[in-house]
Design an enzyme around this catalytic site. Structure first.
Site, PDB file in Angstrom:
ATOM      1  NE  ARG A   1     -10.658  -5.297   1.054  1.00 18.27           N
ATOM      2  CZ  ARG A   1      -9.904  -4.281   1.482  1.00 18.27           C
ATOM      3  NH1 ARG A   1     -10.405  -3.377   2.301  1.00 18.27           N
ATOM      4  NH2 ARG A   1      -8.656  -4.133   1.070  1.00 18.27           N
TER       5      ARG A   1
ATOM      6  CD  GLN B   1     -12.836  -1.938  -0.315  1.00 12.16           C
ATOM      7  OE1 GLN B   1     -11.863  -1.742   0.397  1.00 12.16           O
ATOM      8  NE2 GLN B   1     -13.960  -2.451   0.155  1.00 12.16           N
TER       9      GLN B   1
ATOM     10  NE  ARG C   1      -3.872   0.551   1.979  1.00 13.70           N
ATOM     11  CZ  ARG C   1      -5.061   0.540   2.579  1.00 13.70           C
ATOM     12  NH1 ARG C   1      -5.250   1.219   3.693  1.00 13.70           N
ATOM     13  NH2 ARG C   1      -6.060  -0.173   2.079  1.00 13.70           N
TER      14      ARG C   1
ATOM     15  CB  CYS D   1     -14.044   1.024   0.414  1.00 10.95           C
ATOM     16  SG  CYS D   1     -13.621   2.770   0.593  1.00 10.95           S
TER      17      CYS D   1
END
Ligand code: CP
Ligand code: NVA
Length: 308
Positions: free
Chosen positions: A292, A133, A103, A264
């Site tokens: 997820r 996502q 990330r 999300c």
């Protein structure tokens, strides 16, 4: 050949369906006492240049449940590329681990890492995309709507989540409508890309500045934060501009009665969504959050099967 998972654009509709199939299958068979061995004897490093609750914990849990070893590096180590080159990081990591989950900020950082690393790289969110996502949303949509060609309305910033969901919808042949304020539209190259992909698959991608028009035929109304990670200094200004795009009871009232809502997360309650909507029976936010885990396990299984 190793494959990376950087954006949905690199995957065909059938390949994405295959990942969702794996996710649905492992979810159905999941038992806390029966660990799988897809990642047995393998290590996965998770590198987070930005905060995370869901992505970090679902990857760590997923790696455990697949029999692997998760190692997380959080942002206290400094941003990727600050201490040594991305290429050098890649050439270190590929000697130790079997997969890299990242990330970070600019999408070019993860592209650079993927280019240099001999092991698969998974995008756990960049400034431009959040494809993991969209896999979780995809699994959730399949559970709620089956094979129906749905209409997905997105209200708010034309950001990473918006673009990835737009791409997912285009790949699945859904109708996707985004309502954004002027100046916060989806980047035009990404929009035209999705429009041609949607046309190929029997769907449509359109944009408007009118939130009620966007939700008029929606099966699902979706939103995300108005200021993403890295844009905190713009939050107050954005709040004024984005308020007409808040998903509230009035907006849901302009959608079909059966319309569902999702986000999300993390949600900024009272900004992009009201308590009355996110806590309503139409809200599937926690179903998507739950998924997820299964989506991340599926994408890791898929990439391991490709070989590396
Ligand atoms: N939706 C999402 O990616 O959540 P986190 O930022 O908590 O990982
Ligand atoms: N658009 C948000 C998504 C958070 C999961 C961000 O990038 O901060």
């Amino acid at each position: 050949m190793k494959r990376d998972f950087l954006t949905l654009l690199d995957y065909s509709s059938n390949e994405i369906r295959e990942i969702i199939d794996i996710a649905a299958d492992i979810k159905a068979k999941r038992s806390p006492d029966a660990l799988r061995d897809d990642l047995k004897g393998k290590s996965v490093v998770l590198i987070f240049d930005k905060p995370s609750l869901r992505t970090k914990l679902t990857f760590e849990t997923g790696i455990y449940e697949l029999g692997g070893n998760a190692m997380t590096m959080a942002d206290s180590n400094g941003r990727l590329g600050a201490r040594e080159s991305i290429a050098d990081i890649a050439h270190n990591l590929e000697r130790w681990v079997h997969m890299i989950v990242v990330r970070t900020f600019g999408h070019e950082i993860i592209e650079d890492l993927a280019k240099h690393a001999k092991v698969p790289v998974i995008n756990a969110l960049t400034d431009s995309f959040h494809p993991c996502q969209s896999l979780a949303l995809g699994l959730t949509l399949r559970e709620k709507f089956g094979d129906k060609k749905i209409t997905l309305a997105y209200l708010g910033d034309g950001n990473n989540v918006c673009v990835s969901h737009m791409n997912y919808a285009a790949k699945m042949g859904y109708n996707f409508v985004a309502a954004t304020p002027k100046g916060y539209e989806i980047p035009s190259d990404m929009l035209s890309n999705a429009q041609s992909e949607a046309a190929k698959n029997g769907g449509s991608t359109s944009t408007t500045y009118d939130p009620k028009e966007a939700v008029a035929n929606a099966d699902l109304v979706y939103t995300d934060v108005w200021a993403s990670m890295g844009q905190e200094s713009e939050a107050a200004e954005r709040k004024k501009i984005f308020m007409p795009f808040q998903v509230n009871e009035e907006i849901m009232g302009a959608a079909p009665k059966s319309a569902l809502f999702s986000h999300c997360l993390p949600a900024h309650r009272g900004d992009e969504v009201t308590d009355g909507v996110i806590d309503s029976s139409a809200s599937i936010v926690f179903d998507e959050a739950e998924n997820r885990l299964h989506a991340h396990k599926a994408v890791m299984i898929y990439l391991m099967r490709q070989g590396n």
